[in-house]
Design a protein around this motif. Structure first.
Motif, PDB file in Angstrom:
ATOM      1  N   PRO A 193       0.798  -1.229   0.000  1.00  0.00           N
ATOM      2  CA  PRO A 193       0.000   0.000   0.000  1.00  0.00           C
ATOM      3  C   PRO A 193       0.828   1.277   0.000  1.00  0.00           C
ATOM      4  N   GLN A 194       2.059   1.222   0.491  1.00  0.00           N
ATOM      5  CA  GLN A 194       2.912   2.417   0.451  1.00  0.00           C
ATOM      6  C   GLN A 194       3.283   2.744  -1.009  1.00  0.00           C
ATOM      7  N   TYR A 195       3.568   1.701  -1.788  1.00  0.00           N
ATOM      8  CA  TYR A 195       3.860   1.896  -3.213  1.00  0.00           C
ATOM      9  C   TYR A 195       2.610   2.335  -3.972  1.00  0.00           C
ATOM     10  N   GLU A 196       1.452   1.795  -3.574  1.00  0.00           N
ATOM     11  CA  GLU A 196       0.206   2.212  -4.215  1.00  0.00           C
ATOM     12  C   GLU A 196      -0.078   3.683  -3.944  1.00  0.00           C
ATOM     13  N   LEU A 197       0.243   4.135  -2.738  1.00  0.00           N
ATOM     14  CA  LEU A 197       0.107   5.564  -2.435  1.00  0.00           C
ATOM     15  C   LEU A 197       1.022   6.396  -3.322  1.00  0.00           C
ATOM     16  N   ALA A 198       2.263   5.918  -3.492  1.00  0.00           N
ATOM     17  CA  ALA A 198       3.206   6.659  -4.326  1.00  0.00           C
ATOM     18  C   ALA A 198       2.637   6.865  -5.724  1.00  0.00           C
ATOM     19  N   ARG A 199       1.978   5.854  -6.243  1.00  0.00           N
ATOM     20  CA  ARG A 199       1.381   5.957  -7.574  1.00  0.00           C
ATOM     21  C   ARG A 199       0.130   6.836  -7.564  1.00  0.00           C
ATOM     22  N   GLU A 200      -0.777   6.575  -6.632  1.00  0.00           N
ATOM     23  CA  GLU A 200      -2.114   7.151  -6.695  1.00  0.00           C
ATOM     24  C   GLU A 200      -2.221   8.530  -6.055  1.00  0.00           C
ATOM     25  N   VAL A 201      -1.422   8.778  -5.012  1.00  0.00           N
ATOM     26  CA  VAL A 201      -1.519  10.051  -4.294  1.00  0.00           C
ATOM     27  C   VAL A 201      -0.389  10.999  -4.673  1.00  0.00           C
ATOM     28  N   TYR A 202       0.822  10.467  -4.804  1.00  0.00           N
ATOM     29  CA  TYR A 202       1.981  11.329  -5.080  1.00  0.00           C
ATOM     30  C   TYR A 202       2.316  11.422  -6.558  1.00  0.00           C
ATOM     31  N   GLY A 203       1.598  10.680  -7.396  1.00  0.00           N
ATOM     32  CA  GLY A 203       1.750  10.816  -8.835  1.00  0.00           C
ATOM     33  C   GLY A 203       3.005  10.206  -9.423  1.00  0.00           C
ATOM     34  N   PHE A 204       3.581   9.209  -8.786  1.00  0.00           N
ATOM     35  CA  PHE A 204       4.780   8.557  -9.326  1.00  0.00           C
ATOM     36  C   PHE A 204       4.380   7.679 -10.513  1.00  0.00           C
ATOM     37  N   ASP A 205       5.062   7.875 -11.633  1.00  0.00           N
ATOM     38  CA  ASP A 205       4.824   6.986 -12.766  1.00  0.00           C
ATOM     39  C   ASP A 205       5.664   5.723 -12.595  1.00  0.00           C
ATOM     40  N   ASP A 206       5.544   4.785 -13.545  1.00  0.00           N
ATOM     41  CA  ASP A 206       6.216   3.505 -13.372  1.00  0.00           C
ATOM     42  C   ASP A 206       7.732   3.642 -13.347  1.00  0.00           C
ATOM     43  N   ALA A 207       8.282   4.566 -14.118  1.00  0.00           N
ATOM     44  CA  ALA A 207       9.735   4.767 -14.091  1.00  0.00           C
ATOM     45  C   ALA A 207      10.185   5.274 -12.725  1.00  0.00           C
ATOM     46  N   GLU A 208       9.409   6.161 -12.128  1.00  0.00           N
ATOM     47  CA  GLU A 208       9.762   6.672 -10.799  1.00  0.00           C
ATOM     48  C   GLU A 208       9.568   5.607  -9.726  1.00  0.00           C
ATOM     49  N   LEU A 209       8.532   4.788  -9.870  1.00  0.00           N
ATOM     50  CA  LEU A 209       8.326   3.696  -8.921  1.00  0.00           C
ATOM     51  C   LEU A 209       9.474   2.692  -9.001  1.00  0.00           C
ATOM     52  N   ALA A 210       9.936   2.426 -10.213  1.00  0.00           N
ATOM     53  CA  ALA A 210      11.084   1.539 -10.374  1.00  0.00           C
ATOM     54  C   ALA A 210      12.316   2.133  -9.703  1.00  0.00           C
ATOM     55  N   GLU A 211      12.473   3.448  -9.780  1.00  0.00           N
ATOM     56  CA  GLU A 211      13.607   4.093  -9.126  1.00  0.00           C
ATOM     57  C   GLU A 211      13.489   4.015  -7.609  1.00  0.00           C
ATOM     58  N   LEU A 212      12.270   4.158  -7.076  1.00  0.00           N
ATOM     59  CA  LEU A 212      12.080   3.962  -5.631  1.00  0.00           C
ATOM     60  C   LEU A 212      12.522   2.551  -5.222  1.00  0.00           C
ATOM     61  N   ALA A 213      12.131   1.572  -6.014  1.00  0.00           N
ATOM     62  CA  ALA A 213      12.523   0.196  -5.700  1.00  0.00           C
ATOM     63  C   ALA A 213      14.035   0.035  -5.782  1.00  0.00           C
ATOM     64  N   ARG A 214      14.661   0.644  -6.807  1.00  0.00           N
ATOM     65  CA  ARG A 214      16.122   0.571  -6.913  1.00  0.00           C
ATOM     66  C   ARG A 214      16.795   1.187  -5.688  1.00  0.00           C
ATOM     67  N   GLN A 215      16.274   2.319  -5.249  1.00  0.00           N
ATOM     68  CA  GLN A 215      16.873   2.987  -4.092  1.00  0.00           C
ATOM     69  C   GLN A 215      16.769   2.124  -2.841  1.00  0.00           C
ATOM     70  N   SER A 216      15.663   1.396  -2.705  1.00  0.00           N
ATOM     71  CA  SER A 216      15.536   0.511  -1.549  1.00  0.00           C
ATOM     72  C   SER A 216      16.573  -0.603  -1.598  1.00  0.00           C
ATOM     73  N   ILE A 217      16.835  -1.112  -2.788  1.00  0.00           N
ATOM     74  CA  ILE A 217      17.833  -2.182  -2.929  1.00  0.00           C
ATOM     75  C   ILE A 217      19.237  -1.633  -2.683  1.00  0.00           C
ATOM     76  N   ARG A 218      19.554  -0.504  -3.302  1.00  0.00           N
ATOM     77  CA  ARG A 218      20.895   0.072  -3.140  1.00  0.00           C
ATOM     78  C   ARG A 218      21.183   0.429  -1.685  1.00  0.00           C
ATOM     79  N   SER A 219      20.155   0.817  -0.934  1.00  0.00           N
ATOM     80  CA  SER A 219      20.338   1.256   0.444  1.00  0.00           C
ATOM     81  C   SER A 219      20.398   0.099   1.425  1.00  0.00           C
ATOM     82  N   SER A 220      20.150  -1.099   0.953  1.00  0.00           N
ATOM     83  CA  SER A 220      20.088  -2.263   1.829  1.00  0.00           C
ATOM     84  C   SER A 220      21.479  -2.815   2.097  1.00  0.00           C
ATOM     85  N   ALA A 221      21.514  -3.794   2.996  1.00  0.00           N
ATOM     86  CA  ALA A 221      22.761  -4.497   3.288  1.00  0.00           C
ATOM     87  C   ALA A 221      22.839  -5.817   2.535  1.00  0.00           C
TER      88      ALA A 221
END
Length: 345
Positions: free
Chosen positions: A296-324
């Motif tokens: 639902p946090q990703y769904e909010l990013a799309r539906e409320v904050y207006g993130f398109d699929d390229a931006e959502l993919a970048e959010l996912a990339r950032q989560s991976i890059r920031s992980s251990a």
């Protein structure tokens, strides 16, 4: 429907990492109900028929109520098999929502008396995490978290414990609970112990207090990520620093609304942080109390904050890059994110 209108790509198929999830708060609501009935634990209405509870923790009374509900939920985890069940179900839920890597945060002090001590509790959690990972294919690591409401010496003890298990699945050291109760700098010694052991520094900050709380986490604790961190958006200069140093904010929008940090989802400054170049890892915080997991946090990013699929993919990339996650895992998941975006919508 017009044939030339593309449907958005399914977000549960977007590979991602979940970096802000608390151990007790990850429990399924149904599991809480079942274990409470088995053990004769009385649950307040807010955790049963009125779930999810209506919370507001911006004042002392509200935070006390939030903490009381959390402690009641913790009390139903009494046996080693309960810990195993919680972690297996959490991993299953992560897999269903597209998570490939989970970092779950636990304060062993909350269970030490029940399971024979701090070391025994941490080993129990690590063993259960390993089994859950093997059963689901979701990589699972553990963050040991100190409590701001306890003495900094307790945090040093936990940091030493975390350091001893840095090769057994502990990847970070955190600092949680009400940030109004103690300054981040009071815990600098504990974080130095953790950093020397190669652990990520992931303290909470910038949730109930403003941008200055985030700055303290960065300046005094050498934070690699900041739990929440949304109040950094109040300072353009701080956002610039976070972007320059690539310090990630673990943003949990529905938690922010649930605790009254933001009045509405629209008020969480996710878009402002993203456009300032601050790395973001979306998180669910405590689904047991806020009623929503990661998807639902990703769904909010799309539906409320207006993130398109390229931006959502970048959010996912950032989560991976920031992980251990190991570099091999990061490389594999990043390529899967690219494939998700390249596939027809």
């Amino acid at each position: 429907m017009r044939e030339d209108v593309e449907m958005p790509r399914p977000l549960d198929k977007l590979p991602k990492a979940h970096l802000h999830l608390h151990f007790t708060g990850s429990m399924r609501h149904g599991t809480l109900i079942e274990l409470a009935r088995e053990q004769g634990v009385h649950l307040p209405d807010a955790l049963e028929q009125d779930w999810p509870p209506k919370l507001r923790a911006t004042d002392e009374r509200g935070w006390f109520r939030f903490q009381r509900l959390y402690d009641i939920a913790r009390s139903v985890l009494r046996r080693p098999e309960d810990v195993g069940r919680l972690l297996l179900e959490a991993a299953q839920d992560e897999a269903r929502e597209g998570s490939r890597w989970l970092e779950i945060q636990v304060d062993p002090s909350g269970y030490a008396q029940r399971f024979g001590g701090l070391t025994e509790t941490l080993e129990l959690v690590l063993d259960a995490a390993g089994r859950a990972s093997g059963a689901t294919g979701v990589g699972i690591a553990v963050i040991v978290a100190a409590n701001r409401t306890r003495h900094p010496l307790d945090a040093r003890t936990l940091a030493r414990l975390a350091a001893q298990y840095s090769d057994r699945g502990v990847v970070g050291f955190g600092l949680s609970n009400d940030e109004r109760r103690a300054r981040a700098r009071d815990f600098d010694h504990a974080f130095r112990i953790a950093k020397r052991a190669g652990l990520l520094a992931v303290p909470h900050g910038g949730e109930l207090l403003g941008a200055g709380s985030v700055a303290e986490c960065v300046d005094d604790l050498d934070a690699d990520r900041v739990g929440h961190g949304v109040r950094a958006a109040e300072s353009p200069r701080l956002m610039e620093r976070l972007a320059d140093r690539q310090i990630t904010c673990e943003v949990c929008p529905l938690s922010n609304v649930g605790l009254g940090v933001a009045e509405r989802p629209e008020d969480v400054p996710l878009r402002r942080l993203f456009e300032a170049g601050v790395p973001i890892a979306l998180g669910a915080d405590d689904p047991l109390l806020f009623g929503a997991r990661l998807l639902p946090q990703y769904e909010l990013a799309r539906e409320v904050y207006g993130f398109d699929d390229a931006e959502l993919a970048e959010l996912a990339r950032q989560s991976i890059r920031s992980s251990a996650a190991p570099e091999s895992v990061k490389k594999e998941v990043l390529s899967e994110i690219d494939a998700w975006l390249a596939a027809p919508a």
